[in-house]
Design an enzyme around this catalytic site. Structure first.
Site, PDB file in Angstrom:
ATOM      1  N   LYS A 178     -49.216 -53.688 -26.217  1.00 26.15           N
ATOM      2  CA  LYS A 178     -47.829 -53.326 -26.518  1.00 26.15           C
ATOM      3  C   LYS A 178     -47.629 -51.852 -26.199  1.00 26.15           C
ATOM      4  CE  LYS A 178     -44.077 -55.256 -28.454  1.00 26.15           C
ATOM      5  NZ  LYS A 178     -43.534 -56.544 -27.978  1.00 26.15           N
TER       6      LYS A 178
ATOM      7  N   THR B 141     -48.410 -59.473 -28.901  1.00 24.87           N
ATOM      8  CA  THR B 141     -48.044 -58.060 -28.807  1.00 24.87           C
ATOM      9  C   THR B 141     -47.041 -57.683 -29.893  1.00 24.87           C
ATOM     10  OG1 THR B 141     -46.259 -58.407 -27.191  1.00 24.87           O
ATOM     11  CG2 THR B 141     -48.488 -58.073 -26.326  1.00 24.87           C
TER      12      THR B 141
ATOM     13  N   ARG C 130     -42.509 -13.001  -7.431  1.00 23.77           N
ATOM     14  CA  ARG C 130     -41.715 -14.225  -7.453  1.00 23.77           C
ATOM     15  C   ARG C 130     -41.658 -14.805  -8.858  1.00 23.77           C
ATOM     16  NH1 ARG C 130     -45.284 -19.299  -5.086  1.00 23.77           N
ATOM     17  NH2 ARG C 130     -47.073 -19.037  -6.483  1.00 23.77           N
TER      18      ARG C 130
ATOM     19  N   GLN D 258     -53.101 -21.925  -8.526  1.00 20.09           N
ATOM     20  CA  GLN D 258     -54.469 -22.400  -8.704  1.00 20.09           C
ATOM     21  C   GLN D 258     -55.289 -21.417  -9.547  1.00 20.09           C
ATOM     22  OE1 GLN D 258     -52.685 -22.474  -5.920  1.00 20.09           O
ATOM     23  NE2 GLN D 258     -53.221 -24.184  -4.574  1.00 20.09           N
TER      24      GLN D 258
ATOM     25  N   HIS E  84     -40.041 -24.678  -8.042  1.00 21.56           N
ATOM     26  CA  HIS E  84     -39.599 -23.566  -7.216  1.00 21.56           C
ATOM     27  C   HIS E  84     -38.220 -23.030  -7.622  1.00 21.56           C
ATOM     28  CE1 HIS E  84     -42.956 -24.437  -4.594  1.00 21.56           C
ATOM     29  NE2 HIS E  84     -42.562 -25.700  -4.505  1.00 21.56           N
TER      30      HIS E  84
END
Length: 282
Positions: free
Chosen positions: A11, A56, A176, A219, A247
């Protein structure tokens, strides 16, 4: 010839709101629970024999009954409780997997203190966990996590000196906006004394590192955040991080006779870069 290679059922999205009504303060938790069972259920697939099938709908009801009958301080405790229930109650169950997502609710500040029973939604962020227990094991595999942790900083982020070939149009950037929605999932090597304290420590470490780390790439920041989480929480063995690069594109103001000094951007949802990694202890 075809054979039934694997089967599982359960479920999903069982929604639960629980209020613990103390004399002076109410506690609120709001969960979405997924339950998946594996075991001796092949006859239902092969011949339609349902005598070993736990409906379920019964799984759904179990969530509410156990939530009523038991106290739990965190989603990890409740996931383990559900796993142990299905393993101990039904001999045909071999493996139980429980996934829980908890909606964030913060107490409303009333005057100089948090209100005792009024809350405000905490945005898209979810606390998550997964518990998996096998009938032949006494210890569950357990992970905790955060999903949808929206973060943004307006400077302290660069991206430059990447591959330059015929397909490149993106310019180097030394200042940025860095925005992402962090999904983190950590694996417990040992069960801590306080899951809530561990969650708070990891969340704080992720946020602090994101804010203070000067990023030369998403990263690089991902690794720094993973290292910080491991440093503050000895009970976890590894952490998986997914950080989509959400972005913000500088808008060209030159046609209007204006200069854009990193002030005006267009937020974009798609396409986006997806950065992921796993950080483990040596």
């Amino acid at each position: 010839m075809a054979i039934l290679h694997h089967n599982a059922y359960g479920k999903s999205c069982v929604r639960l709101t629980k209020v613990v009504r103390g004399p002076h303060r109410h506690e609120l938790s709001e969960l979405s629970v997924d339950i998946q069972l594996e075991g001796d259920f092949a006859d239902s697939y092969l011949t339609g024999d349902n005598r070993k099938i736990i409906a379920t709908d019964s799984m759904k009801n179990t969530v509410y009954v156990l939530a009523k009958e038991n106290d739990f301080r965190c989603v990890e405790d409740f996931s383990l409780l559900l796993c142990r229930h299905f393993i101990s109650t039904y001999s045909q169950v071999r493996t139980v997997t429980v996934d829980i997502r908890e909606t964030k609710w913060d107490r409303i500040q009333a005057g100089d203190r948090p209100h005792s029973h009024a809350f405000v939604a905490g945005g898209s962020e979810l606390r998550t966990c997964r518990a998996q227990l096998d009938s032949k094991s006494t210890k569950a595999d357990l992970t905790g996590g955060i999903a949808g942790l929206q973060v943004l900083k307006t400077t302290g982020s660069e991206f430059s000196d990447f591959v330059s070939d015929r397909y490149r149009t993106l310019k180097d950037s030394h200042d940025r906006i860095f925005a992402t929605s962090v999904d983190a999932q950590w694996t417990y090597g040992s069960q801590p004394s306080d899951f809530n304290a561990d969650f708070a420590a990891i969340r704080t470490a992720l946020l602090k590192t994101f804010a203070t780390h000067h990023s030369l790439a998403v990263q690089q920041t991902l690794l720094a955040m993973g290292e910080a989480a491991l440093a503050v929480c000895p009970s976890i063995q590894s952490i998986d991080l997914k950080m989509p690069n959400q972005h913000r594109i500088p808008f060209n103001l030159e046609p209007f006779g204006l200069e854009n000094n990193n002030e005006i951007y267009v937020p974009t949802d798609e396409p986006f870069g997806m950065i992921s990694g796993t950080v483990r202890r040596q």
